[in-house]
Design an enzyme around this catalytic site. Structure first.
Site, short mmCIF file in Angstrom:
data_model
loop_
_atom_site.label_atom_id
_atom_site.label_comp_id
_atom_site.label_asym_id
_atom_site.label_seq_id
_atom_site.Cartn_x
_atom_site.Cartn_y
_atom_site.Cartn_z
N LYS A 292 0.81 -1.22 0.00
CA LYS A 292 0.00 0.00 0.00
C LYS A 292 0.85 1.27 0.00
O LYS A 292 0.45 2.27 -0.57
CB LYS A 292 -1.04 0.00 1.11
CG LYS A 292 -0.50 -0.01 2.52
CD LYS A 292 -1.67 -0.01 3.48
CE LYS A 292 -1.31 -0.32 4.91
NZ LYS A 292 0.05 -0.42 5.35
N ARG B 76 -6.00 2.76 11.85
CA ARG B 76 -5.72 1.35 12.10
C ARG B 76 -6.58 0.74 13.19
O ARG B 76 -6.45 -0.45 13.47
CB ARG B 76 -4.28 1.21 12.51
CG ARG B 76 -3.32 1.01 11.34
CD ARG B 76 -1.97 0.92 11.94
NE ARG B 76 -0.99 0.11 11.36
CZ ARG B 76 0.00 0.55 10.57
NH1 ARG B 76 -0.01 1.78 10.13
NH2 ARG B 76 0.94 -0.24 10.20
N ARG C 136 11.32 -7.32 2.29
CA ARG C 136 11.49 -5.87 2.45
C ARG C 136 12.51 -5.58 3.55
O ARG C 136 13.34 -4.68 3.42
CB ARG C 136 10.13 -5.23 2.80
CG ARG C 136 10.18 -3.72 2.91
CD ARG C 136 8.80 -3.11 3.02
NE ARG C 136 8.17 -3.39 4.30
CZ ARG C 136 6.95 -3.00 4.63
NH1 ARG C 136 6.20 -2.34 3.75
NH2 ARG C 136 6.44 -3.28 5.81
N ARG D 279 14.60 -2.25 7.59
CA ARG D 279 13.62 -1.75 8.56
C ARG D 279 13.59 -2.68 9.76
O ARG D 279 13.42 -3.89 9.60
CB ARG D 279 12.24 -1.71 7.89
CG ARG D 279 11.65 -0.33 7.84
CD ARG D 279 10.32 -0.35 7.17
NE ARG D 279 9.24 -0.66 8.10
CZ ARG D 279 7.97 -0.42 7.85
NH1 ARG D 279 7.62 0.16 6.72
NH2 ARG D 279 7.04 -0.73 8.71
N ARG E 276 2.76 -8.12 13.68
CA ARG E 276 2.07 -7.00 13.01
C ARG E 276 0.83 -7.49 12.27
O ARG E 276 -0.19 -6.81 12.22
CB ARG E 276 3.03 -6.28 12.07
CG ARG E 276 4.04 -5.45 12.85
CD ARG E 276 5.19 -4.99 12.00
NE ARG E 276 4.78 -4.06 10.98
CZ ARG E 276 5.43 -3.91 9.81
NH1 ARG E 276 6.48 -4.64 9.54
NH2 ARG E 276 5.01 -3.05 8.94
#
Ligand code: AMP
Length: 185
Positions: free
Chosen positions: A13, A88, A127, A133, A144
């Site tokens: 996204k 969220r 990723r 990250r 998550r």
């Protein structure tokens, strides 16, 4: 246009949000980006949220709503905005409604990017390897995803009831997903 883009972590996204906002000439507002920059600059807010973010948990609704309210009050949001990574939770959705009411604006679209779980975990791990990250490890990614299912998935229903929700299949290439989003809005 005043748009929210929803979807699990790793759904792509962020990538779609950047492209769409640029194309529409509206600011791309990512609460994750804002918080990461606060952490990097070691601000009071950054120090407060670092441990929570590193564990893959959610920052409190009050803090998020304060960040969003401040950002939406900037003049560049008058022409519209694209919110990425917010809202969220249901309280955030309700809080955002209040903020928008205060400034006399309404959302125009809520795009939900849908991707199956196993694909999500693979993408997040990849990723993490590429970007470094700190919350993109398998273990944190699983948390998550769980947080997403427990707290964020109900947000889709909130917007469905308001007739704002558009579900878009998030599988395929970046270009394919981009085309689907264009057609949907
Ligand atoms: P993101 O870049 O959107 O994946 O966000 C990274 C992390 O920032 C999340 O795992 C949360 O810890 C925090 N965060 C970002 N946006 C929100 C939000 N709307 N509500 C709560 N926590 C958030």
């Amino acid at each position: 246009m005043r748009i929210i883009i929803l979807g699990p972590p790793g759904a792509g996204k962020g990538t779609q949000a950047v492209m769409l906002a640029e194309e529409l000439g509206i600011p791309h507002i990512s609460t994750g980006d804002i918080l990461r920059s606060e952490i990097k600059n070691e601000t009071e807010l950054g120090l407060k949220v670092k441990a929570v973010m590193d564990a893959g948990n959610l920052v409190s609704d009050d803090l998020i709503l304060a960040v969003v309210k401040e950002r939406l009050s900037k003049p560049d949001c008058e022409k519209g905005f694209l919110l990425d990574g917010v809202v969220r939770t249901l309280p955030q959705a309700e809080g955002l409604d209040k903020i928008l009411e205060e400034i006399g604006r309404k959302l125009t679209h809520v795009i939900d990017v849908v991707v199956p779980d196993e694909e999500i975990l693979t993408r997040i791990e990849k990723r993490g390897e590429e970007s470094g990250r700190s919350d993109d490890t398998r273990e944190v990614a699983e948390n998550r995803l769980k947080v997403y299912k427990d707290l964020t998935a109900p947000v889709s229903d909130f917007y469905k009831q308001k007739n704002l929700l558009i579900e878009v299949d998030g599988l395929g290439t970046i270009e394919e997903v981009k085309d689907r989003i264009r057609k949907a809005i």
